[in-house]
Design a protein around this motif. Structure first.
Motif, mmCIF file in Angstrom:
data_model
loop_
_atom_site.group_PDB
_atom_site.id
_atom_site.type_symbol
_atom_site.label_atom_id
_atom_site.label_comp_id
_atom_site.label_asym_id
_atom_site.label_seq_id
_atom_site.Cartn_x
_atom_site.Cartn_y
_atom_site.Cartn_z
ATOM 1 N N TYR A 1 4.269 -4.998 -1.481
ATOM 2 C CA TYR A 1 3.499 -4.034 -2.253
ATOM 3 C C TYR A 1 4.450 -3.047 -2.905
ATOM 4 O O TYR A 1 5.530 -2.768 -2.402
ATOM 5 N N ARG A 2 4.015 -2.499 -4.061
ATOM 6 C CA ARG A 2 4.786 -1.454 -4.705
ATOM 7 C C ARG A 2 4.671 -0.179 -3.890
ATOM 8 O O ARG A 2 3.592 0.154 -3.414
ATOM 9 N N ASP A 3 5.783 0.546 -3.730
ATOM 10 C CA ASP A 3 5.719 1.849 -3.065
ATOM 11 C C ASP A 3 4.777 2.755 -3.848
ATOM 12 O O ASP A 3 4.677 2.666 -5.071
ATOM 13 N N PHE A 4 4.091 3.619 -3.123
ATOM 14 C CA PHE A 4 3.159 4.552 -3.743
ATOM 15 C C PHE A 4 3.578 5.953 -3.351
ATOM 16 O O PHE A 4 3.883 6.217 -2.186
ATOM 17 N N GLU A 5 3.620 6.862 -4.325
ATOM 18 C CA GLU A 5 3.956 8.250 -4.055
ATOM 19 C C GLU A 5 2.769 9.130 -4.396
ATOM 20 O O GLU A 5 2.094 8.909 -5.401
ATOM 21 N N GLU B 1 3.548 -7.496 -8.732
ATOM 22 C CA GLU B 1 3.059 -8.437 -9.739
ATOM 23 C C GLU B 1 3.445 -9.870 -9.391
ATOM 24 O O GLU B 1 2.631 -10.770 -9.459
ATOM 25 N N GLU B 2 4.699 -10.084 -8.980
ATOM 26 C CA GLU B 2 5.121 -11.455 -8.689
ATOM 27 C C GLU B 2 4.411 -12.020 -7.467
ATOM 28 O O GLU B 2 4.219 -13.221 -7.351
ATOM 29 N N GLU B 3 3.995 -11.162 -6.534
ATOM 30 C CA GLU B 3 3.251 -11.631 -5.361
ATOM 31 C C GLU B 3 1.859 -12.106 -5.761
ATOM 32 O O GLU B 3 1.338 -13.067 -5.238
ATOM 33 N N ARG B 4 1.216 -11.384 -6.707
ATOM 34 C CA ARG B 4 -0.137 -11.744 -7.129
ATOM 35 C C ARG B 4 -0.165 -13.000 -7.978
ATOM 36 O O ARG B 4 -1.142 -13.724 -7.986
ATOM 37 N N THR B 5 0.929 -13.255 -8.707
ATOM 38 C CA THR B 5 0.939 -14.389 -9.624
ATOM 39 C C THR B 5 1.792 -15.545 -9.132
ATOM 40 O O THR B 5 2.015 -16.493 -9.864
ATOM 41 N N ALA B 6 2.290 -15.462 -7.913
ATOM 42 C CA ALA B 6 3.149 -16.521 -7.384
ATOM 43 C C ALA B 6 2.380 -17.839 -7.311
ATOM 44 O O ALA B 6 1.226 -17.875 -6.909
ATOM 45 N N LYS B 7 3.021 -18.914 -7.735
ATOM 46 C CA LYS B 7 2.410 -20.235 -7.702
ATOM 47 C C LYS B 7 3.394 -21.204 -7.068
ATOM 48 O O LYS B 7 4.603 -21.005 -7.133
ATOM 49 N N ILE B 8 2.861 -22.236 -6.469
ATOM 50 C CA ILE B 8 3.732 -23.267 -5.917
ATOM 51 C C ILE B 8 3.522 -24.549 -6.707
ATOM 52 O O ILE B 8 2.507 -24.730 -7.386
ATOM 53 N N MET C 1 -7.300 -1.037 5.365
ATOM 54 C CA MET C 1 -6.155 -0.508 6.067
ATOM 55 C C MET C 1 -5.176 -1.640 6.397
ATOM 56 O O MET C 1 -5.590 -2.735 6.729
ATOM 57 N N LEU C 2 -3.907 -1.324 6.301
ATOM 58 C CA LEU C 2 -2.872 -2.302 6.609
ATOM 59 C C LEU C 2 -2.090 -1.867 7.844
ATOM 60 O O LEU C 2 -1.668 -0.715 7.960
ATOM 61 N N ILE C 3 -1.903 -2.800 8.743
ATOM 62 C CA ILE C 3 -1.109 -2.541 9.939
ATOM 63 C C ILE C 3 0.361 -2.487 9.543
ATOM 64 O O ILE C 3 0.834 -3.325 8.786
ATOM 65 N N GLY C 4 1.099 -1.512 10.058
ATOM 66 C CA GLY C 4 2.533 -1.450 9.836
ATOM 67 C C GLY C 4 2.978 -0.780 8.553
ATOM 68 O O GLY C 4 4.155 -0.814 8.218
ATOM 69 N N VAL C 5 2.056 -0.166 7.814
ATOM 70 C CA VAL C 5 2.442 0.581 6.616
ATOM 71 C C VAL C 5 3.330 1.752 7.037
ATOM 72 O O VAL C 5 3.063 2.406 8.040
ATOM 73 N N THR C 6 4.384 1.995 6.283
ATOM 74 C CA THR C 6 5.266 3.116 6.568
ATOM 75 C C THR C 6 4.894 4.286 5.663
ATOM 76 O O THR C 6 4.760 4.122 4.452
ATOM 77 N N VAL C 7 4.723 5.460 6.274
ATOM 78 C CA VAL C 7 4.413 6.684 5.542
ATOM 79 C C VAL C 7 5.578 7.643 5.758
ATOM 80 O O VAL C 7 5.896 7.985 6.891
#
Length: 84
Positions: free
Chosen positions: A43-47, A66-73, A1-7
């Motif tokens: 996160y990508r919106d989900f319907e 995708e860019e969040e999962r593969t982000a590199k510094i 569960m994520l805090i602050g998710v908008t539904v």
């Protein structure tokens, strides 16, 4: 569960809730068909289409962008000089 998710409910933009500090939310809807839109930063919106004809519990998934999962510094080098 994520805090602050908008539904949100696509059919009525005035209906939206935010998940509490435990990641839970509650909506009261009349019987009918609805499209739920779940969103959270990064996160990508989900319907999800649902039919409300009784009380239901609905856990909805979210996938990271995708860019969040593969982000590199770039490489970080930490150096120091010993004080005398």
């Amino acid at each position: 569960m994520l805090i602050g998710v908008t539904v949100k409910v696509a059919e009525d933009p005035s209906i939206n809730v935010v998940a509490n500090e435990y990641g839970f939310y509650s909506l009261s809807l009349l019987e009918g068909n609805y499209t739920m839109i779940i969103s959270y930063p990064g996160y990508r919106d989900f319907e999800q289409s649902i039919t409300v004809d009784k009380n239901i519990k609905l856990d909805l998934p979210l996938n990271q962008e995708e860019e969040e999962r593969t982000a590199k510094i770039d490489e970080v080098i930490i150096s120091g000089v010993k004080k005398r």
